[in-house]
Design a protein around this motif. Structure first.
Motif, PDB file in Angstrom:
ATOM      1  N   THR A  53      18.195  44.344 -60.491  1.00  0.00           N
ATOM      2  CA  THR A  53      17.650  43.362 -61.751  1.00  0.00           C
ATOM      3  C   THR A  53      18.418  42.095 -62.151  1.00  0.00           C
ATOM      4  O   THR A  53      17.605  41.297 -62.410  1.00  0.00           O
ATOM      5  CB  THR A  53      18.503  44.359 -63.288  1.00  0.00           C
ATOM      6  OG1 THR A  53      19.452  44.602 -63.411  1.00  0.00           O
ATOM      7  CG2 THR A  53      17.131  45.882 -63.065  1.00  0.00           C
ATOM      8  N   ALA A  56      16.207  39.754 -59.787  1.00  0.00           N
ATOM      9  CA  ALA A  56      14.925  39.945 -61.124  1.00  0.00           C
ATOM     10  C   ALA A  56      14.885  38.650 -61.943  1.00  0.00           C
ATOM     11  O   ALA A  56      14.775  37.525 -62.446  1.00  0.00           O
ATOM     12  CB  ALA A  56      14.848  40.641 -61.420  1.00  0.00           C
ATOM     13  N   GLU A  57      16.625  38.871 -62.386  1.00  0.00           N
ATOM     14  CA  GLU A  57      16.972  37.995 -63.955  1.00  0.00           C
ATOM     15  C   GLU A  57      16.671  36.150 -63.230  1.00  0.00           C
ATOM     16  O   GLU A  57      16.908  35.920 -63.670  1.00  0.00           O
ATOM     17  CB  GLU A  57      18.066  38.388 -64.065  1.00  0.00           C
ATOM     18  CG  GLU A  57      18.815  37.770 -65.365  1.00  0.00           C
ATOM     19  CD  GLU A  57      20.315  37.623 -65.796  1.00  0.00           C
ATOM     20  OE1 GLU A  57      20.664  37.498 -65.509  1.00  0.00           O
ATOM     21  OE2 GLU A  57      20.417  39.021 -66.358  1.00  0.00           O
ATOM     22  N   MET A  59      15.509  34.811 -60.240  1.00  0.00           N
ATOM     23  CA  MET A  59      14.086  34.585 -60.511  1.00  0.00           C
ATOM     24  C   MET A  59      13.352  34.175 -61.723  1.00  0.00           C
ATOM     25  O   MET A  59      12.414  33.284 -61.502  1.00  0.00           O
ATOM     26  CB  MET A  59      13.431  35.753 -59.741  1.00  0.00           C
ATOM     27  CG  MET A  59      13.794  35.879 -58.275  1.00  0.00           C
ATOM     28  SD  MET A  59      12.747  37.696 -57.399  1.00  0.00           S
ATOM     29  CE  MET A  59      11.180  37.493 -57.674  1.00  0.00           C
ATOM     30  N   PHE A  85       6.707  43.811 -60.699  1.00  0.00           N
ATOM     31  CA  PHE A  85       6.721  43.101 -59.133  1.00  0.00           C
ATOM     32  C   PHE A  85       7.907  44.283 -57.913  1.00  0.00           C
ATOM     33  O   PHE A  85       8.468  46.035 -58.744  1.00  0.00           O
ATOM     34  CB  PHE A  85       7.093  42.688 -58.948  1.00  0.00           C
ATOM     35  CG  PHE A  85       8.861  41.852 -59.720  1.00  0.00           C
ATOM     36  CD1 PHE A  85       9.538  41.762 -59.168  1.00  0.00           C
ATOM     37  CD2 PHE A  85       8.568  41.894 -61.150  1.00  0.00           C
ATOM     38  CE1 PHE A  85      11.154  41.234 -59.801  1.00  0.00           C
ATOM     39  CE2 PHE A  85       9.981  41.238 -61.764  1.00  0.00           C
ATOM     40  CZ  PHE A  85      11.413  41.001 -61.335  1.00  0.00           C
ATOM     41  N   VAL A  87      11.178  44.841 -55.215  1.00  0.00           N
ATOM     42  CA  VAL A  87      12.319  44.370 -54.198  1.00  0.00           C
ATOM     43  C   VAL A  87      13.011  45.512 -53.637  1.00  0.00           C
ATOM     44  O   VAL A  87      13.091  46.644 -54.225  1.00  0.00           O
ATOM     45  CB  VAL A  87      13.174  44.242 -55.457  1.00  0.00           C
ATOM     46  CG1 VAL A  87      14.734  43.325 -54.817  1.00  0.00           C
ATOM     47  CG2 VAL A  87      12.961  42.153 -56.590  1.00  0.00           C
ATOM     48  N   LEU A  92       9.613  47.409 -59.658  1.00  0.00           N
ATOM     49  CA  LEU A  92       9.966  46.464 -61.555  1.00  0.00           C
ATOM     50  C   LEU A  92       9.225  46.295 -62.290  1.00  0.00           C
ATOM     51  O   LEU A  92       8.444  45.906 -62.046  1.00  0.00           O
ATOM     52  CB  LEU A  92      11.048  45.344 -60.918  1.00  0.00           C
ATOM     53  CG  LEU A  92      12.381  45.540 -60.246  1.00  0.00           C
ATOM     54  CD1 LEU A  92      12.759  44.468 -59.803  1.00  0.00           C
ATOM     55  CD2 LEU A  92      13.478  46.149 -61.209  1.00  0.00           C
ATOM     56  N   ALA A  94       8.973  43.964 -65.428  1.00  0.00           N
ATOM     57  CA  ALA A  94       9.422  42.887 -65.676  1.00  0.00           C
ATOM     58  C   ALA A  94       9.029  42.767 -67.813  1.00  0.00           C
ATOM     59  O   ALA A  94       7.683  41.925 -67.692  1.00  0.00           O
ATOM     60  CB  ALA A  94      10.061  41.505 -64.885  1.00  0.00           C
ATOM     61  N   LEU A 235      14.086  44.260 -68.183  1.00  0.00           N
ATOM     62  CA  LEU A 235      13.900  44.418 -66.480  1.00  0.00           C
ATOM     63  C   LEU A 235      14.295  46.268 -66.579  1.00  0.00           C
ATOM     64  O   LEU A 235      14.906  46.843 -67.040  1.00  0.00           O
ATOM     65  CB  LEU A 235      15.014  44.013 -65.887  1.00  0.00           C
ATOM     66  CG  LEU A 235      14.481  42.610 -65.841  1.00  0.00           C
ATOM     67  CD1 LEU A 235      15.208  41.958 -65.268  1.00  0.00           C
ATOM     68  CD2 LEU A 235      13.613  42.670 -64.842  1.00  0.00           C
TER      69      LEU A 235
END
Length: 267
Positions: A53, A56-57, A59, A85, A87, A92, A94, A235
């Motif tokens: 996460t 992802a944050e 991104m 998406f 990973v 995940l 979002a 997330l």
């Protein structure tokens, strides 16, 4: 002969007891081992979800840094669609929530009567439409301002059971409203979709995307010269039947993290 039989009986009982104790100990060890395995698995999944996460944050922050404002986002609502998406094989979800569609509670810190009046109208409208009993808007606006004022210390908090003190600072989370005198959990749940908390006393309202109630309450409010842009990112990492959450408040304009919690976001 009888003595020998008795001795054999005692030996047999002793052997059975030893076997029973051994079985009990083995079962107990197996149960504890399984519990340890589950705990270790849960800790591993939580740590892994945190790292994923966080990635992802970053991104999302990169995406926002390339965007000059909410008008350039790919969706036309305050809350983005759920963006799935994957990973490293972990699924995940979002969602991004534009905080310009909510009222910044910290705008009441040192606010004048006009600003308190807008918040008061918001509270009264929410109470009316939700049929939830809550303090009058004027009372709550004043109570929130006093709660954040470092120069005031309302005795109502010291007389409470248990005794406490007011915040004497700006709010980090909007749910801190539940600590203000007169607020209840039911009142908070009704008001929560319309309020937020982020640094500063500015509270620009997006009159195109925000809820109809917000548009009607703040339609006559003068546009703020200062228009900070904060987003709230939730997330969700899925591990089979388990889910792990992260809620992050982002300063979208500067690409920085304001607050990060390992929990689901507030309403």
């Amino acid at each position: 002969m009888k003595s020998r039989a008795d001795q054999k009986g005692v030996a047999l009982i002793t052997a059975l007891l030893v076997v029973a104790l051994s079985v009990t100990a083995s079962v107990g060890m197996a149960v504890r081992s399984q519990a340890d395995i589950r705990r270790t698995s849960a800790v591993f999944e939580r740590d892994l979800s945190r790292h994923i996460t966080m990635g992802a944050e970053k991104m999302v922050l990169q995406l926002l840094e390339q965007t000059e404002g909410p008008d350039e986002l790919l969706w036309e609502t305050c809350l983005s669609p759920s963006l799935p998406f994957e990973v490293d094989g972990i699924r995940l979800l979002a969602t991004l929530d534009n905080m310009q569609c909510r009222y910044n509670i910290n705008a009441l810190a040192g606010a004048d009567e006009a600003e308190q009046g807008f918040f008061a109208r918001l509270v009264d409208r929410v109470s009316q439409e939700s049929s939830v009993t809550m303090p009058s808007g004027a009372e709550l606006a004043l109570a929130v301002s006093d709660w954040m004022n470092p120069e005031t210390d309302d005795p109502v908090y010291r007389l409470a059971t248990p005794a406490r003190v007011s915040g004497n600072r700006s709010m980090l989370m909007a749910s801190e409203l539940t600590a203000v005198s007169g607020m209840t959990d039911e009142a908070w749940q009704a008001l929560a979709p319309y309020v937020t908390a982020y640094p500063g006393t500015a509270s620009p309202i997006d009159l195109e995307r925000s809820a109809k109630l917000m548009q009607e309450v703040f339609a006559e409010r003068a546009a703020s010269a200062e228009a900070p842009w904060f987003m709230r990112l939730q997330l969700t990492a899925e591990f089979g039947e388990r889910r792990f959450y992260q809620c992050t408040t982002l300063d979208a304009a500067s690409g920085t993290v304001i607050l990060r919690e390992q929990t689901a976001c507030e309403p």
